[in-house]
Design a protein around this motif. Sequence first.
Motif, PDB file in Angstrom:
ATOM      1  N   SER A  69     -89.986-104.121  89.942  1.00  0.00           N
ATOM      2  CA  SER A  69     -89.890-103.961  88.494  1.00  0.00           C
ATOM      3  C   SER A  69     -91.255-103.500  87.986  1.00  0.00           C
ATOM      4  O   SER A  69     -92.232-104.248  88.051  1.00  0.00           O
ATOM      5  CB  SER A  69     -89.497-105.290  87.835  1.00  0.00           C
ATOM      6  N   ILE A  70     -91.323-102.277  87.512  1.00  0.00           N
ATOM      7  CA  ILE A  70     -92.604-101.678  87.127  1.00  0.00           C
ATOM      8  C   ILE A  70     -92.489-101.114  85.723  1.00  0.00           C
ATOM      9  O   ILE A  70     -91.572-100.358  85.412  1.00  0.00           O
ATOM     10  CB  ILE A  70     -92.991-100.554  88.104  1.00  0.00           C
ATOM     11  N   ASP A  71     -93.424-101.506  84.869  1.00  0.00           N
ATOM     12  CA  ASP A  71     -93.463-100.931  83.525  1.00  0.00           C
ATOM     13  C   ASP A  71     -94.828-100.293  83.279  1.00  0.00           C
ATOM     14  O   ASP A  71     -95.732-100.353  84.130  1.00  0.00           O
ATOM     15  CB  ASP A  71     -93.130-101.975  82.451  1.00  0.00           C
ATOM     16  N   LEU A  72     -94.996 -99.692  82.116  1.00  0.00           N
ATOM     17  CA  LEU A  72     -96.216 -98.965  81.812  1.00  0.00           C
ATOM     18  C   LEU A  72     -97.442 -99.870  81.819  1.00  0.00           C
ATOM     19  O   LEU A  72     -98.509 -99.493  82.322  1.00  0.00           O
ATOM     20  CB  LEU A  72     -96.082 -98.285  80.443  1.00  0.00           C
ATOM     21  N   ASN A  73     -97.305-101.086  81.283  1.00  0.00           N
ATOM     22  CA  ASN A  73     -98.445-101.998  81.228  1.00  0.00           C
ATOM     23  C   ASN A  73     -98.913-102.392  82.619  1.00  0.00           C
ATOM     24  O   ASN A  73    -100.121-102.513  82.875  1.00  0.00           O
ATOM     25  CB  ASN A  73     -98.085-103.244  80.418  1.00  0.00           C
ATOM     26  N   ARG A  74     -97.957-102.585  83.533  1.00  0.00           N
ATOM     27  CA  ARG A  74     -98.334-102.947  84.896  1.00  0.00           C
ATOM     28  C   ARG A  74     -99.069-101.795  85.568  1.00  0.00           C
ATOM     29  O   ARG A  74    -100.069-102.000  86.271  1.00  0.00           O
ATOM     30  CB  ARG A  74     -97.095-103.324  85.709  1.00  0.00           C
ATOM     31  N   LEU A  75     -98.587-100.571  85.331  1.00  0.00           N
ATOM     32  CA  LEU A  75     -99.256 -99.409  85.910  1.00  0.00           C
ATOM     33  C   LEU A  75    -100.661 -99.236  85.330  1.00  0.00           C
ATOM     34  O   LEU A  75    -101.604 -98.923  86.051  1.00  0.00           O
ATOM     35  CB  LEU A  75     -98.429 -98.153  85.649  1.00  0.00           C
ATOM     36  N   ALA A  76    -100.782 -99.449  84.025  1.00  0.00           N
ATOM     37  CA  ALA A  76    -102.082 -99.299  83.373  1.00  0.00           C
ATOM     38  C   ALA A  76    -103.081-100.315  83.915  1.00  0.00           C
ATOM     39  O   ALA A  76    -104.253-100.003  84.152  1.00  0.00           O
ATOM     40  CB  ALA A  76    -101.921 -99.453  81.863  1.00  0.00           C
ATOM     41  N   ALA A  77    -102.599-101.546  84.124  1.00  0.00           N
ATOM     42  CA  ALA A  77    -103.475-102.582  84.679  1.00  0.00           C
ATOM     43  C   ALA A  77    -103.922-102.207  86.088  1.00  0.00           C
ATOM     44  O   ALA A  77    -105.081-102.417  86.471  1.00  0.00           O
ATOM     45  CB  ALA A  77    -102.750-103.919  84.682  1.00  0.00           C
ATOM     46  N   HIS A  78    -102.992-101.646  86.863  1.00  0.00           N
ATOM     47  CA  HIS A  78    -103.326-101.241  88.222  1.00  0.00           C
ATOM     48  C   HIS A  78    -104.337-100.092  88.223  1.00  0.00           C
ATOM     49  O   HIS A  78    -105.162 -99.980  89.145  1.00  0.00           O
ATOM     50  CB  HIS A  78    -102.054-100.814  88.962  1.00  0.00           C
ATOM     51  N   ALA A  79    -104.270 -99.248  87.185  1.00  0.00           N
ATOM     52  CA  ALA A  79    -105.177 -98.102  87.101  1.00  0.00           C
ATOM     53  C   ALA A  79    -106.454 -98.426  86.330  1.00  0.00           C
ATOM     54  O   ALA A  79    -107.314 -97.559  86.154  1.00  0.00           O
ATOM     55  CB  ALA A  79    -104.460 -96.928  86.435  1.00  0.00           C
ATOM     56  N   ASN A  80    -106.563 -99.675  85.858  1.00  0.00           N
ATOM     57  CA  ASN A  80    -107.753-100.125  85.104  1.00  0.00           C
ATOM     58  C   ASN A  80    -108.001 -99.269  83.855  1.00  0.00           C
ATOM     59  O   ASN A  80    -109.128 -98.801  83.612  1.00  0.00           O
ATOM     60  CB  ASN A  80    -108.991-100.102  86.009  1.00  0.00           C
ATOM     61  N   CYS A  81    -106.943 -99.045  83.086  1.00  0.00           N
ATOM     62  CA  CYS A  81    -107.101 -98.299  81.838  1.00  0.00           C
ATOM     63  C   CYS A  81    -106.027 -98.758  80.860  1.00  0.00           C
ATOM     64  O   CYS A  81    -105.146 -99.540  81.216  1.00  0.00           O
ATOM     65  CB  CYS A  81    -107.003 -96.784  82.076  1.00  0.00           C
ATOM     66  N   SER A  82    -106.090 -98.278  79.647  1.00  0.00           N
ATOM     67  CA  SER A  82    -105.085 -98.642  78.665  1.00  0.00           C
ATOM     68  C   SER A  82    -103.794 -97.859  78.915  1.00  0.00           C
ATOM     69  O   SER A  82    -103.806 -96.820  79.599  1.00  0.00           O
ATOM     70  CB  SER A  82    -105.582 -98.335  77.255  1.00  0.00           C
ATOM     71  N   ALA A  83    -102.705 -98.349  78.336  1.00  0.00           N
ATOM     72  CA  ALA A  83    -101.424 -97.665  78.497  1.00  0.00           C
ATOM     73  C   ALA A  83    -101.484 -96.261  77.907  1.00  0.00           C
ATOM     74  O   ALA A  83    -100.963 -95.299  78.489  1.00  0.00           O
ATOM     75  CB  ALA A  83    -100.321 -98.484  77.822  1.00  0.00           C
ATOM     76  N   ARG A  84    -102.141 -96.124  76.758  1.00  0.00           N
ATOM     77  CA  ARG A  84    -102.249 -94.814  76.117  1.00  0.00           C
ATOM     78  C   ARG A  84    -103.031 -93.831  76.992  1.00  0.00           C
ATOM     79  O   ARG A  84    -102.655 -92.669  77.143  1.00  0.00           O
ATOM     80  CB  ARG A  84    -102.933 -94.969  74.765  1.00  0.00           C
ATOM     81  N   THR A  85    -104.138 -94.331  77.560  1.00  0.00           N
ATOM     82  CA  THR A  85    -104.943 -93.473  78.432  1.00  0.00           C
ATOM     83  C   THR A  85    -104.164 -93.068  79.668  1.00  0.00           C
ATOM     84  O   THR A  85    -104.222 -91.914  80.111  1.00  0.00           O
ATOM     85  CB  THR A  85    -106.239 -94.200  78.849  1.00  0.00           C
ATOM     86  N   LEU A  86    -103.404 -94.014  80.221  1.00  0.00           N
ATOM     87  CA  LEU A  86    -102.617 -93.709  81.422  1.00  0.00           C
ATOM     88  C   LEU A  86    -101.569 -92.641  81.127  1.00  0.00           C
ATOM     89  O   LEU A  86    -101.361 -91.732  81.942  1.00  0.00           O
ATOM     90  CB  LEU A  86    -101.943 -94.970  81.949  1.00  0.00           C
TER      91      LEU A  86
END
Length: 316
Positions: free
Chosen positions: A226-243
């Motif tokens: 189960s993957i959402d935008l916030n989880r991806l952003a956290a993994h990429a060390n950036c904000s959701a908007r930046t991602l």
Amino acid sequence: MPTIALYVCPQTVCSSLSMAMDAFNLANHVAGRSLFTLQRFSLTGQPVDLGFAQIQVDGDLSLAEDADLILLAASGSAIDRTLTDNAALLPWLAQRPPQQQVASLCSSAFLLAAAGMLTGRRATTHWALATTFRQRYPEVSLHIEQLVCEDGHVLSSGGAHAGLDLCLHLIGQHGGAELAQQVANALVFDSQRGSQSRFAPLLPPIQTHCPLAPLLHWLNLHYAQSIDLNRLAAHANCSARTLLRRFKSSTGLTPNDYLQRVRISAAQQLLRGPLALEQIAEQVGYGDRATFAKLFKQLCGESPGAFRKRVRQADA
């Protein structure tokens, strides 16, 4: 009796030209009469050197003035060179009257677009050229999923074999559906091949210099979770908007679109095996078969069952 004028230039793909000529000549043979008259023409009326062969022509641009159909065989992927070397063709194409059909095979859709013939029209070309085509000609409604597009008197086709789809379509228009099917049968060609989406890769290649490469590799391993935008952003060390901004810039897709394509790509591999569709849907991250099947058809142009049948026949 329709007259077809086939354009030949130094960039003409010989196999595309010969395929078109073979299809219409075979239609004449099957029909038992000269249903189509074929002519070849070049800018100057002189033979055209393709590097490994010299193609004889019947005349110059004036020869094609009265043809019922002008057909541009595929012209390869060197788009800039093709447009430069055939600059004199473009204004001539732009003057074609609406009663004269004009058709492009594969990459020669760029010639039609550069001549303004596709402005505001639906068209297609090879899937690998879609991004370049859209950047150059945003005023064209590109339907890259289609093998053949017809909008008024202008026709276009996708990849190499889609040129034969277009020729069969024209044979059907002028000689009837039965003749077109007889020609397809004689060529051992499936005329009901679905959409071009079946042949295009679902995912862009991951470039080593891409700043999101680590995240993309992680997604390719954990797509079933189960993957959402916030989880991806956290993994990429950036904000959701930046991602979102980085993702679109790097892949041309949103994170969710990319995730769905990773899942469906994995499902394509599993469909080669014995698992039931419900099991495959669950293994790639979907809660139910219906959602999985709907997304699969949207991205692949065919149902999971049809894909499985086709690849198994090919493997056999």
